[in-house]
Design a protein around this motif. Structure first.
Motif, PDB file in Angstrom:
ATOM      1  N   LEU A 167       0.824  -1.211   0.000  1.00 19.70           N
ATOM      2  CA  LEU A 167       0.000   0.000   0.000  1.00 19.70           C
ATOM      3  C   LEU A 167       0.856   1.258   0.000  1.00 19.70           C
ATOM      4  N   GLN A 168       1.976   1.217   0.716  1.00 20.72           N
ATOM      5  CA  GLN A 168       2.891   2.356   0.723  1.00 20.72           C
ATOM      6  C   GLN A 168       3.490   2.568  -0.667  1.00 20.72           C
ATOM      7  N   GLN A 169       3.846   1.478  -1.354  1.00 21.48           N
ATOM      8  CA  GLN A 169       4.403   1.593  -2.698  1.00 21.48           C
ATOM      9  C   GLN A 169       3.384   2.209  -3.660  1.00 21.48           C
ATOM     10  N   ILE A 170       2.121   1.827  -3.506  1.00 20.74           N
ATOM     11  CA  ILE A 170       1.071   2.397  -4.349  1.00 20.74           C
ATOM     12  C   ILE A 170       0.960   3.894  -4.101  1.00 20.74           C
ATOM     13  N   LYS A 171       0.932   4.299  -2.834  1.00 16.28           N
ATOM     14  CA  LYS A 171       0.808   5.713  -2.505  1.00 16.28           C
ATOM     15  C   LYS A 171       2.022   6.517  -2.994  1.00 16.28           C
ATOM     16  N   MET A 172       3.208   5.963  -2.845  1.00 20.64           N
ATOM     17  CA  MET A 172       4.415   6.663  -3.290  1.00 20.64           C
ATOM     18  C   MET A 172       4.431   6.826  -4.805  1.00 20.64           C
ATOM     19  N   THR A 173       4.013   5.788  -5.527  1.00 19.49           N
ATOM     20  CA  THR A 173       3.985   5.868  -6.981  1.00 19.49           C
ATOM     21  C   THR A 173       2.965   6.897  -7.450  1.00 19.49           C
ATOM     22  N   LEU A 174       1.792   6.904  -6.833  1.00 17.29           N
ATOM     23  CA  LEU A 174       0.781   7.898  -7.204  1.00 17.29           C
ATOM     24  C   LEU A 174       1.266   9.312  -6.918  1.00 17.29           C
ATOM     25  N   LYS A 175       1.947   9.487  -5.787  1.00 14.96           N
ATOM     26  CA  LYS A 175       2.453  10.820  -5.449  1.00 14.96           C
ATOM     27  C   LYS A 175       3.531  11.253  -6.439  1.00 14.96           C
ATOM     28  N   ASP A 176       4.383  10.316  -6.860  1.00 14.62           N
ATOM     29  CA  ASP A 176       5.414  10.637  -7.850  1.00 14.62           C
ATOM     30  C   ASP A 176       4.812  11.018  -9.203  1.00 14.62           C
ATOM     31  N   LYS A 177       3.654  10.451  -9.510  1.00 15.38           N
ATOM     32  CA  LYS A 177       2.986  10.757 -10.781  1.00 15.38           C
ATOM     33  C   LYS A 177       2.163  12.043 -10.709  1.00 15.38           C
ATOM     34  N   GLY A 178       2.089  12.672  -9.532  1.00 14.80           N
ATOM     35  CA  GLY A 178       1.414  13.949  -9.408  1.00 14.80           C
ATOM     36  C   GLY A 178       0.025  13.894  -8.818  1.00 14.80           C
ATOM     37  N   TYR A 179      -0.418  12.729  -8.407  1.00 12.80           N
ATOM     38  CA  TYR A 179      -1.736  12.621  -7.774  1.00 12.80           C
ATOM     39  C   TYR A 179      -1.639  13.079  -6.320  1.00 12.80           C
ATOM     40  N   GLN A 180      -2.748  13.590  -5.811  1.00 13.84           N
ATOM     41  CA  GLN A 180      -2.798  13.971  -4.404  1.00 13.84           C
ATOM     42  C   GLN A 180      -3.256  12.758  -3.601  1.00 13.84           C
ATOM     43  N   VAL A 181      -2.465  12.367  -2.612  1.00 14.96           N
ATOM     44  CA  VAL A 181      -2.794  11.202  -1.789  1.00 14.96           C
ATOM     45  C   VAL A 181      -2.767  11.592  -0.316  1.00 14.96           C
ATOM     46  N   GLU A 182      -3.607  10.949   0.465  1.00 12.20           N
ATOM     47  CA  GLU A 182      -3.626  11.125   1.914  1.00 12.20           C
ATOM     48  C   GLU A 182      -2.821  10.003   2.543  1.00 12.20           C
ATOM     49  N   MET A 183      -2.175  10.307   3.643  1.00 11.00           N
ATOM     50  CA  MET A 183      -1.257   9.340   4.229  1.00 11.00           C
ATOM     51  C   MET A 183      -1.966   8.120   4.808  1.00 11.00           C
ATOM     52  N   MET A 184      -3.022   8.310   5.573  1.00  8.43           N
ATOM     53  CA  MET A 184      -3.638   7.190   6.276  1.00  8.43           C
ATOM     54  C   MET A 184      -5.062   6.874   5.820  1.00  8.43           C
ATOM     55  N   THR A 185      -5.562   7.559   4.813  1.00  7.54           N
ATOM     56  CA  THR A 185      -6.930   7.306   4.368  1.00  7.54           C
ATOM     57  C   THR A 185      -6.946   7.128   2.858  1.00  7.54           C
ATOM     58  N   GLY A 186      -8.068   6.657   2.347  1.00  6.71           N
ATOM     59  CA  GLY A 186      -8.246   6.572   0.906  1.00  6.71           C
ATOM     60  C   GLY A 186      -7.508   5.434   0.239  1.00  6.71           C
ATOM     61  N   TRP A 187      -7.286   4.332   0.951  1.00  9.39           N
ATOM     62  CA  TRP A 187      -6.513   3.222   0.373  1.00  9.39           C
ATOM     63  C   TRP A 187      -7.231   2.587  -0.800  1.00  9.39           C
ATOM     64  N   LEU A 188      -8.541   2.415  -0.692  1.00  9.69           N
ATOM     65  CA  LEU A 188      -9.295   1.792  -1.775  1.00  9.69           C
ATOM     66  C   LEU A 188      -9.334   2.699  -3.003  1.00  9.69           C
ATOM     67  N   GLU A 189      -9.490   3.983  -2.784  1.00  4.87           N
ATOM     68  CA  GLU A 189      -9.476   4.935  -3.903  1.00  4.87           C
ATOM     69  C   GLU A 189      -8.101   4.953  -4.572  1.00  4.87           C
ATOM     70  N   ASP A 190      -7.043   4.921  -3.756  1.00  4.45           N
ATOM     71  CA  ASP A 190      -5.694   4.891  -4.318  1.00  4.45           C
ATOM     72  C   ASP A 190      -5.452   3.601  -5.094  1.00  4.45           C
ATOM     73  N   TYR A 191      -5.972   2.489  -4.586  1.00  2.70           N
ATOM     74  CA  TYR A 191      -5.828   1.214  -5.289  1.00  2.70           C
ATOM     75  C   TYR A 191      -6.503   1.285  -6.654  1.00  2.70           C
ATOM     76  N   ARG A 192      -7.721   1.827  -6.693  1.00  4.04           N
ATOM     77  CA  ARG A 192      -8.439   1.936  -7.967  1.00  4.04           C
ATOM     78  C   ARG A 192      -7.712   2.849  -8.939  1.00  4.04           C
ATOM     79  N   ARG A 193      -7.197   3.964  -8.440  1.00  2.66           N
ATOM     80  CA  ARG A 193      -6.445   4.891  -9.285  1.00  2.66           C
ATOM     81  C   ARG A 193      -5.168   4.240  -9.817  1.00  2.66           C
ATOM     82  N   PHE A 194      -4.484   3.490  -8.943  1.00  2.00           N
ATOM     83  CA  PHE A 194      -3.245   2.831  -9.326  1.00  2.00           C
ATOM     84  C   PHE A 194      -3.510   1.733 -10.359  1.00  2.00           C
TER      85      PHE A 194
END
Length: 87
Positions: free
Chosen positions: A19-46
């Protein structure tokens, strides 16, 4: 502590790592991510980003992250079942 407990802790750690790798990759691509919330949304985006990635090498890297997440989640389901059935 038996081996199944150790395996369960490992599956939890590996799930959080994926999950951390997903969030880091999304942040590197310019998406706005929250640290402790939105895991399912981040998964769908990823997952959508993985499907639309034109570079094959990068797409394989993203797919490895997703496969690791799936394996860790399967461990989170399977290991407790083994622990319950063993008692």
């Amino acid at each position: 502590m038996n081996w199944l407990s150790i395996g369960l802790i490992g599956a939890i750690v590996f799930t959080l790592h994926s999950l951390q790798q997903i969030k880091m990759t999304l942040k590197d691509k310019g998406y706005q991510v929250e640290m402790m919330t939105g895991w399912l949304e981040d998964y769908r985006r990823f997952k959508q980003m993985t499907l639309s990635e034109p570079d094959e090498t990068t797409r394989y890297k993203y797919q490895r992250i997703l496969n690791g997440l799936y394996l860790a989640l399967a461990g989170l389901v399977f290991i407790p079942l083994l622990m319950i059935m063993g008692k």
